[in-house]
Design an enzyme around this catalytic site. Structure first.
Site, PDB file in Angstrom:
ATOM      1  CB  CYS A 204      -0.968  -0.006   1.174  1.00 10.99           C
ATOM      2  SG  CYS A 204      -0.188  -0.155   2.796  1.00 10.99           S
ATOM      3  CG  HIS A 246      -4.334   1.084   3.815  1.00  4.28           C
ATOM      4  ND1 HIS A 246      -3.688   0.341   2.869  1.00  4.28           N
ATOM      5  CD2 HIS A 246      -5.439   1.613   3.187  1.00  4.28           C
ATOM      6  CE1 HIS A 246      -4.358   0.400   1.729  1.00  4.28           C
ATOM      7  NE2 HIS A 246      -5.408   1.169   1.894  1.00  4.28           N
ATOM      8  CG  ASP A 261      -6.919   2.465  -0.982  1.00  7.26           C
ATOM      9  OD1 ASP A 261      -5.923   2.037  -1.587  1.00  7.26           O
ATOM     10  OD2 ASP A 261      -7.241   2.072   0.154  1.00  7.26           O
TER      11      ASP A 261
END
Length: 640
Positions: A204, A246, A261
């Site tokens: 991520c 994250h 995202d």
């Protein structure tokens, strides 16, 4: 640095800022100020940069170079060029006390109201159809050398900041794979953009860093936002503390910050195999902040882009609606907490959707112990855990696709089970008629509710059937004589014009599933399950026998009045009365043969002795010119 000597083009491996004297002259006395950010980009030869930094390389035609002064600035790759600050991007950057530039922090005009107002899944008005051509193009772009050239190639079809961000988003989501090993080992090397382009894998942090870097190269302001997430490995009700798990991005578009995202937009990790699968998810592109907060909690509350912002405690306790909940058209669900408790052994969940949708559920991995009924815009589920304990309740929705996706998950706590509610294992979903059964050709049911109560163990269910549709029904219970051979023998099916009636007799008290199937007569294949009723009877004296067995020649519009029991008494004269269409003769055959006669009212009537026989058949002659009879009904005779 090297300038290639070409009369038609100028190429440089570092950032070039083009300051055109021609453009300055055209802008007049105030030529030192940046061009209007809202003005359309000039598309003649040269480097296009006015409005949003340098967007793409284009060749400089020889004629355009005449009288034009080029200013070439060489600087470290990550430093802010002096001339670059003259363009509109500088207006969106803030300078700290040390003179370093940084993105503008979100303010009041960036925030959205909480809770979600159901207006849109996006934080800005979008027509996704406008991206079809761009999405196809961006997904097919390949890496040739470095990041700058990749961005340049992507921007060939992007003509606005929104389209730039979209092209970058699509490319990352379709080319970068989540690297589970690197994420577990926290390999910082794997997060570098150059390494990511080579391996096309990252975690991520790498996704967010690559997205930010590509946006900045393209002249779009973007930041990486670290925080907590309800992603892979998340357990309902867990608390968050310590290191953030994250990272995602915020991009500045049309005067406002928006959230994306790309990690979750690219695919998912199978929890059982820990394997990544590319599965594009549109939901995480410019997601509405009131929805984004359900599974993303930033380190800085300002990046929630919400008014009022949510606390970490609220984030932990709030209901988690998966992205598919909204992708499948769901609007809301009750209860709004992820942990629910039974009341008198029962828990109820309702979902509201924007259109008719098919649902199913699982309780600890099995489709049992619940009544799920469909509504025009949603569903209702009553769950009855079989014993006290903690359960995992999952709800799935089909939406417009052919695949059921998990949309909700609850932790269900049952302190005391209701032992009086024991649902048949064969009770499948949905229970009761609905828009779906009407869509499948069953209309105007006599019993619109999913549960039928009978005091004497008998009931009659009728409904309209569209032309060309065949109906099949079966009865299922957990105890007693209902076997695979007899599950259709406790139902006798009658047809009158476009109406079907199901006469049901229960073998004993209890709960039974009456399952309804349909099939188009002209099409091959099996019958399709549509819905079922739950039939309940508490009368312990109930002990009905099966109906007579019917054969293929039992006509669609035939009607049996007597005898309805499929088991006849021995050594008795038994009366018969039937309505048979399109037959020339009818008879009953046991030890002997007894003809039936056609009455003025249209019924074939007569009687038969059951002496000396174990089986009795009703037979018909369909054509007077034929000499052979066909079996249509079969009865058993009780042993003496």
């Amino acid at each position: 640095m090297e300038l290639k000597k070409d009369s038609n083009a100028v190429s440089i491996d570092m950032l070039l800022i083009v300051h055109s004297e021609k453009r300055r002259a055209a802008q007049g006395a105030h030529s030192d100020r940046p061009a209007d950010p809202g003005a359309p980009p000039q598309r003649r030869g040269g480097l296009q940069g006015v409005g949003n930094g340098i967007r793409r390389w284009q060749k400089l035609e020889g004629n355009d170079l005449h009288g034009t002064q080029l200013t070439v600035e060489v600087h470290p790759r990550d430093a802010m060029p002096q001339l670059f600050k003259k363009f509109s991007l500088a207006k969106r950057l803030q300078v700290d006390k040390n003179g370093n530039t940084r993105p503008r922090q979100p303010g009041g005009k960036d925030t959205h109201a909480y809770p979600w107002d159901r207006s849109s899944l996006k934080s800005m008005a979008l027509d996704l159809r406008q991206f079809e051509k761009l999405d196809t193009y961006a997904s097919q772009v390949t890496v040739k050398s470095g990041l700058e050239e990749l961005v340049s190639d992507l921007l060939q079809e992007a003509h606005s900041d929104l389209e730039i961000v979209r092209a970058i988003w699509i490319w990352i989501c379709h080319h970068i794979e989540y690297d589970i090993e690197a994420a577990q080992e926290k390999d910082r090397q794997a997060f570098k953009p150059t390494v990511i382009l080579q391996t096309q894998k990252t975690n991520c942090d790498g996704y967010a860093g690559l997205f930010e870097r590509m946006c900045r190269i393209a002249g779009v302001q973007c930041v990486t936002v670290p925080g907590y997430s309800k992603g892979f490995g998340y357990q309902l009700g867990q608390s968050f503390s310590g290191e953030f798990d994250h990272a995602w991005n915020a991009v500045f578009l049309e005067g406002r910050w928006h959230l994306v995202d790309s990690t979750w937009g690219s695919g998912l990790v199978d929890s059982s195999t820990s394997k990544f699968t590319f599965l594009y998810n549109e939901f995480y592109f410019l997601t509405h902040p009131a929805l984004f907060i359900e599974d993303h909690f930033p380190d800085n509350k300002n990046w929630q882009l919400l008014k009022p912002p949510q606390s970490l405690r609220q984030f932990e306790s709030n209901m988690y609606h998966k992205s598919e909940f909204y992708n499948k058209g769901m609007l809301s669900a009750q209860p709004q907490t992820s942990i629910i408790k039974t009341v008198n052994g029962k828990a109820t969940v309702t979902i509201e959707s924007c259109s008719p949708t098919l649902f199913m559920f699982m309780l600890n991995g099995k489709q049992e112990h619940g009544l799920l009924s469909l509504r025009k815009n949603g569903m209702k589920l009553d769950v009855y855990p079989p014993t006290a304990g903690t359960y995992k309740l999952q709800i799935f929705a089909k939406g417009n696709s052919e695949i059921y996706s998990s949309v909700l998950e609850y932790t269900l706590k049952c302190h005391c089970a209701d032992n009086d509610v024991r649902l048949p294992a064969e009770l499948h979903q949905p229970v009761g008629p609905s828009w779906f059964s009407e869509q499948m050709g069953i209309t105007k049911p006599s019993h619109p509710e999913p549960v039928i109560y009978t005091s004497d163990g008998r009931c009659s269910v009728s409904f309209g059937v569209e032309e060309g549709i065949s109906v099949l029904a079966s009865l299922h219970g957990d105890d007693g004589p209902v076997t695979e051979e007899t599950q259709r023998r406790y139902i006798f099916q009658l047809h009158r014009e476009k109406q079907t009636e199901l006469k049901v007799q229960l073998p004993h008290a209890g709960k039974f599933a009456l399952k309804i199937f349909v099939k188009k007569r002209q099409e091959p294949g099996n019958y399709l399950f549509v819905f079922n009723y739950l039939i309940c009877c508490t009368n312990t004296k109930v002990n009905w026998p099966v109906f007579p067995e019917s054969f293929g020649n039992w006509g669609v519009d035939n009607e049996l009045l007597e005898p309805l029991s499929g088991v006849l008494p021995a050594n008795r004269n038994v009366p018969f009365k039937l309505k048979l269409h399109g037959v020339a003769k009818a008879l009953v055959k046991g030890q002997d043969t007894w003809p039936l006669t056609l009455s003025p009212e249209g019924y074939w009537e007569g009687s038969c002795s059951t002496a000396g026989c174990q089986e009795v058949y009703v037979m018909v002659l369909e054509n007077a010119n034929h000499s052979f009879y066909s079996y249509i009904l079969k009865y058993q005779v009780n042993a003496q």
